[in-house]
Structure formats: C-alpha cells, structure tokens
Design a protein around this motif. Structure first.
Motif, PDB file in Angstrom:
ATOM      1  N   GLY A 122       0.843  -1.190   0.000  1.00  0.00           N
ATOM      2  CA  GLY A 122       0.000   0.000   0.000  1.00  0.00           C
ATOM      3  C   GLY A 122       0.877   1.238   0.000  1.00  0.00           C
ATOM      4  N   LEU A 123       0.492   2.257  -0.754  1.00  0.00           N
ATOM      5  CA  LEU A 123       1.266   3.501  -0.830  1.00  0.00           C
ATOM      6  C   LEU A 123       0.280   4.654  -0.833  1.00  0.00           C
ATOM      7  N   SER A 124       0.167   5.333   0.312  1.00  0.00           N
ATOM      8  CA  SER A 124      -0.914   6.295   0.487  1.00  0.00           C
ATOM      9  C   SER A 124      -0.417   7.653   0.960  1.00  0.00           C
ATOM     10  N   ASN A 125      -1.148   8.691   0.570  1.00  0.00           N
ATOM     11  CA  ASN A 125      -0.905  10.023   1.117  1.00  0.00           C
ATOM     12  C   ASN A 125      -1.378  10.131   2.558  1.00  0.00           C
ATOM     13  N   ALA A 126      -2.158   9.177   3.036  1.00  0.00           N
ATOM     14  CA  ALA A 126      -2.585   9.179   4.434  1.00  0.00           C
ATOM     15  C   ALA A 126      -1.377   9.025   5.350  1.00  0.00           C
ATOM     16  N   SER A 127      -1.421   9.680   6.498  1.00  0.00           N
ATOM     17  CA  SER A 127      -0.344   9.564   7.473  1.00  0.00           C
ATOM     18  C   SER A 127      -0.253   8.136   7.997  1.00  0.00           C
ATOM     19  N   ARG A 128       0.827   7.836   8.696  1.00  0.00           N
ATOM     20  CA  ARG A 128       0.979   6.494   9.261  1.00  0.00           C
ATOM     21  C   ARG A 128      -0.183   6.152  10.187  1.00  0.00           C
ATOM     22  N   THR A 129      -0.552   7.094  11.059  1.00  0.00           N
ATOM     23  CA  THR A 129      -1.654   6.859  11.995  1.00  0.00           C
ATOM     24  C   THR A 129      -2.974   6.707  11.266  1.00  0.00           C
ATOM     25  N   ALA A 130      -3.225   7.596  10.303  1.00  0.00           N
ATOM     26  CA  ALA A 130      -4.471   7.517   9.546  1.00  0.00           C
ATOM     27  C   ALA A 130      -4.535   6.237   8.729  1.00  0.00           C
ATOM     28  N   LEU A 131      -3.408   5.841   8.135  1.00  0.00           N
ATOM     29  CA  LEU A 131      -3.397   4.635   7.315  1.00  0.00           C
ATOM     30  C   LEU A 131      -3.687   3.399   8.148  1.00  0.00           C
ATOM     31  N   LEU A 132      -3.182   3.368   9.364  1.00  0.00           N
ATOM     32  CA  LEU A 132      -3.495   2.248  10.258  1.00  0.00           C
ATOM     33  C   LEU A 132      -4.997   2.155  10.483  1.00  0.00           C
ATOM     34  N   GLY A 133      -5.642   3.297  10.748  1.00  0.00           N
ATOM     35  CA  GLY A 133      -7.087   3.298  10.962  1.00  0.00           C
ATOM     36  C   GLY A 133      -7.858   2.918   9.716  1.00  0.00           C
ATOM     37  N   ILE A 134      -7.443   3.433   8.568  1.00  0.00           N
ATOM     38  CA  ILE A 134      -8.108   3.105   7.302  1.00  0.00           C
ATOM     39  C   ILE A 134      -8.003   1.614   7.014  1.00  0.00           C
ATOM     40  N   ASN A 135      -6.803   1.069   7.161  1.00  0.00           N
ATOM     41  CA  ASN A 135      -6.605  -0.354   6.906  1.00  0.00           C
ATOM     42  C   ASN A 135      -7.484  -1.211   7.807  1.00  0.00           C
ATOM     43  N   ALA A 136      -7.526  -0.852   9.099  1.00  0.00           N
ATOM     44  CA  ALA A 136      -8.306  -1.636  10.051  1.00  0.00           C
ATOM     45  C   ALA A 136      -9.797  -1.536   9.755  1.00  0.00           C
ATOM     46  N   HIS A 137     -10.281  -0.317   9.492  1.00  0.00           N
ATOM     47  CA  HIS A 137     -11.715  -0.130   9.265  1.00  0.00           C
ATOM     48  C   HIS A 137     -12.175  -0.836   7.993  1.00  0.00           C
ATOM     49  N   ALA A 138     -11.372  -0.751   6.932  1.00  0.00           N
ATOM     50  CA  ALA A 138     -11.775  -1.311   5.642  1.00  0.00           C
ATOM     51  C   ALA A 138     -11.380  -2.778   5.486  1.00  0.00           C
ATOM     52  N   GLY A 139     -10.610  -3.313   6.432  1.00  0.00           N
ATOM     53  CA  GLY A 139     -10.180  -4.698   6.336  1.00  0.00           C
ATOM     54  C   GLY A 139      -9.147  -4.931   5.250  1.00  0.00           C
ATOM     55  N   LEU A 140      -8.289  -3.942   5.010  1.00  0.00           N
ATOM     56  CA  LEU A 140      -7.260  -4.081   3.984  1.00  0.00           C
ATOM     57  C   LEU A 140      -6.117  -4.931   4.515  1.00  0.00           C
ATOM     58  N   ARG A 141      -5.626  -5.841   3.701  1.00  0.00           N
ATOM     59  CA  ARG A 141      -4.561  -6.751   4.094  1.00  0.00           C
ATOM     60  C   ARG A 141      -3.363  -6.544   3.183  1.00  0.00           C
ATOM     61  N   TRP A 142      -2.241  -6.223   3.784  1.00  0.00           N
ATOM     62  CA  TRP A 142      -1.037  -5.903   3.033  1.00  0.00           C
ATOM     63  C   TRP A 142       0.123  -6.793   3.456  1.00  0.00           C
ATOM     64  N   HIS A 143       1.120  -6.864   2.590  1.00  0.00           N
ATOM     65  CA  HIS A 143       2.426  -7.345   3.003  1.00  0.00           C
ATOM     66  C   HIS A 143       3.267  -6.177   3.530  1.00  0.00           C
ATOM     67  N   GLN A 144       2.955  -4.968   3.055  1.00  0.00           N
ATOM     68  CA  GLN A 144       3.638  -3.755   3.531  1.00  0.00           C
ATOM     69  C   GLN A 144       2.732  -2.572   3.235  1.00  0.00           C
ATOM     70  N   ALA A 145       2.586  -1.663   4.209  1.00  0.00           N
ATOM     71  CA  ALA A 145       1.804  -0.446   4.002  1.00  0.00           C
ATOM     72  C   ALA A 145       2.711   0.754   4.233  1.00  0.00           C
ATOM     73  N   LEU A 146       2.832   1.597   3.227  1.00  0.00           N
ATOM     74  CA  LEU A 146       3.729   2.744   3.272  1.00  0.00           C
ATOM     75  C   LEU A 146       2.939   4.042   3.239  1.00  0.00           C
ATOM     76  N   SER A 147       3.366   4.985   4.056  1.00  0.00           N
ATOM     77  CA  SER A 147       2.737   6.301   4.108  1.00  0.00           C
ATOM     78  C   SER A 147       3.671   7.342   3.498  1.00  0.00           C
ATOM     79  N   ALA A 148       3.077   8.285   2.785  1.00  0.00           N
ATOM     80  CA  ALA A 148       3.857   9.411   2.268  1.00  0.00           C
ATOM     81  C   ALA A 148       4.525  10.196   3.384  1.00  0.00           C
ATOM     82  N   GLU A 149       4.029  10.028   4.607  1.00  0.00           N
ATOM     83  CA  GLU A 149       4.664  10.688   5.751  1.00  0.00           C
ATOM     84  C   GLU A 149       6.138  10.306   5.863  1.00  0.00           C
ATOM     85  N   ASP A 150       6.487   9.102   5.437  1.00  0.00           N
ATOM     86  CA  ASP A 150       7.878   8.664   5.516  1.00  0.00           C
ATOM     87  C   ASP A 150       8.779   9.462   4.574  1.00  0.00           C
ATOM     88  N   ALA A 151       8.192  10.038   3.519  1.00  0.00           N
ATOM     89  CA  ALA A 151       8.955  10.890   2.602  1.00  0.00           C
ATOM     90  C   ALA A 151       8.764  12.366   2.925  1.00  0.00           C
TER      91      ALA A 151
END
Length: 229
Positions: A122-151
């Motif tokens: 996953g590669l999202s403009n959502a922050s790390r915290t927001a992406l965690l919530g989005i993934n959990a709420h929507a039931g998204l399953r990743w091998h790796q989830a990356l936030s633009a916050e890291d860049a």
C-alpha cells in the motif's frame, strides 16, 4: 500490449481501494443531520478543496510538511464552522471520519486473489496513523503499508513512489502501480514504475494521451488479467 513482468504490486488507497467521499459524507451527516444532500455535498467539496490546496502548498514549498491527520483536523474545523457546529466532540468525530472509509465491494476479494501471486504494498498520502485506521476499518490486508509521511511530502512527488522501490528492493520497472487516478499513475510512470488503471466512480480517468500498461474495470478484473496463465 504484452503483459509486463511484475514482482510486486503497489496500490493507491484513497479512492482506489476505499470510497473516501462516501466515508466523509457519513461523517458530515452525523455532524449536521438536519442538512439536506445539497448542503452535505457543499461541505464535502469544502473539505476536499482544503486538503488539495494544502497539499499543493506543501508540494510548492509554500507550507512546511504536515501529515494528513493534521489536514483532516483543519478540514473538520473549517467544515464545522461552515455548518455552524461548535461542539469540539462533534468536530473531533468528523475528523476521525477520514479514517472510517468503506472499501469498494471488490476490494477484499481482489486483494486476496492478487496476494496469492504477488507481494502487495500500500502507498498512500494518508499519514501512518491515519493509514493504520483506514486499513483496520476497511479490512485491507497488506504485506507492507507505506505512508507518504515517511517521505515528508505527498504524491505526486517522486520521493513517495521511491519509498516503494526502496522497500521492495526491486527496480521500478518490476513494480506495478495500481490506482484509480490518472495523475497518480503518470507520476509513478515518471519514476519508472509500470502502471495499471482501475476504474472507480470517484477516480481520475485516463486522458487519450495516457499510455498505462493495464486497464481494468474493477480490481477483480485486474486480478483476472494478472493471475491467468
């Protein structure tokens, strides 16, 4: 066009895997339940324009980087003021609605099928915290989830897409960027990633001049293309 040789898939999240406007509308209706649909749409547009404007200011160097949850709180206050709501608890709940986004009907099935064959990033403009919530709420399953916050910037800045190449350890031409937004795919294409457009009602469709590697009407249709043979 021959199918590209791919080692991993990189997914946009907002709009591509989750219906962001629908989730925000739900939050807006909770904030102001007496408002009609026209007013809800007006407030949604106000929210979206604030996010887009502030991200553009950061990309242009006019504002220091701030993660998406900061922008969501700003947008929630702006929208609440426009709706005449001053209750801080209600405003905080509206800001959280940016993480409570429903998946598209084919998202879970499509990801599960693709994960049987490819690593999924996953590669999202959502922050790390927001992406965690989005993934959990929507039931998204990743091998790796990356936030633009890291860049410390936002797509379509090249540094965001380079996060995926760095994590995967693969050359960009062996990664397939999957998105419902042509602007997102153009930026990924510019740094060497292969591209797959998936049609969504809230997406940004390709222009006649776009030359993406794959086109699909749904995520499951993309899985059909990539998992056959």
């Amino acid at each position: 066009m021959p199918q590209p040789q791919i080692d991993a898939l990189v997914f946009d999240v907002l709009g591509t895997l989750v219906d962001e406007p629908r989730g925000l509308r739900t939050g807006l209706r909770r904030l102001a339940p007496t408002h009609d649909e026209a007013e809800t749409e007006r407030l949604l547009t106000l929210w979206q324009r604030h996010i887009e404007r502030q991200q553009r200011r950061m990309l242009d160097g006019e504002r220091p980087y701030a993660p998406s949850d900061v922008l969501d709180r700003e947008a929630a206050h702006l929208v609440a003021d426009a709706a005449g709501v001053t209750d801080p608890t209600a405003v905080a709940a509206l800001a959280r609605s940016a993480r409570e986004l429903p998946p598209w009907p084919d998202t879970a099935t499509g990801l599960a099928r693709l994960a049987e064959r490819f690593p999924l990033i996953g590669l999202s403009n959502a922050s790390r915290t927001a992406l965690l919530g989005i993934n959990a709420h929507a039931g998204l399953r990743w091998h790796q989830a990356l936030s633009a916050e890291d860049a410390r910037t936002y797509k379509p800045a090249p540094a965001v897409y380079e996060l995926a190449t760095a994590v995967s350890g693969r050359p960009p031409e062996r990664l397939l960027m999957v998105a419902a937004h042509a602007w997102d795919l153009r930026a990924a294409q510019a740094v060497g990633l292969r591209t797959a457009y998936v049609a969504r009602p809230v997406g940004d469709p390709p222009a006649p001049t776009d030359t993406f590697d794959l086109h699909a009407e749904s995520l499951t249709a993309l899985a059909d293309q990539l998992t056959t043979g």
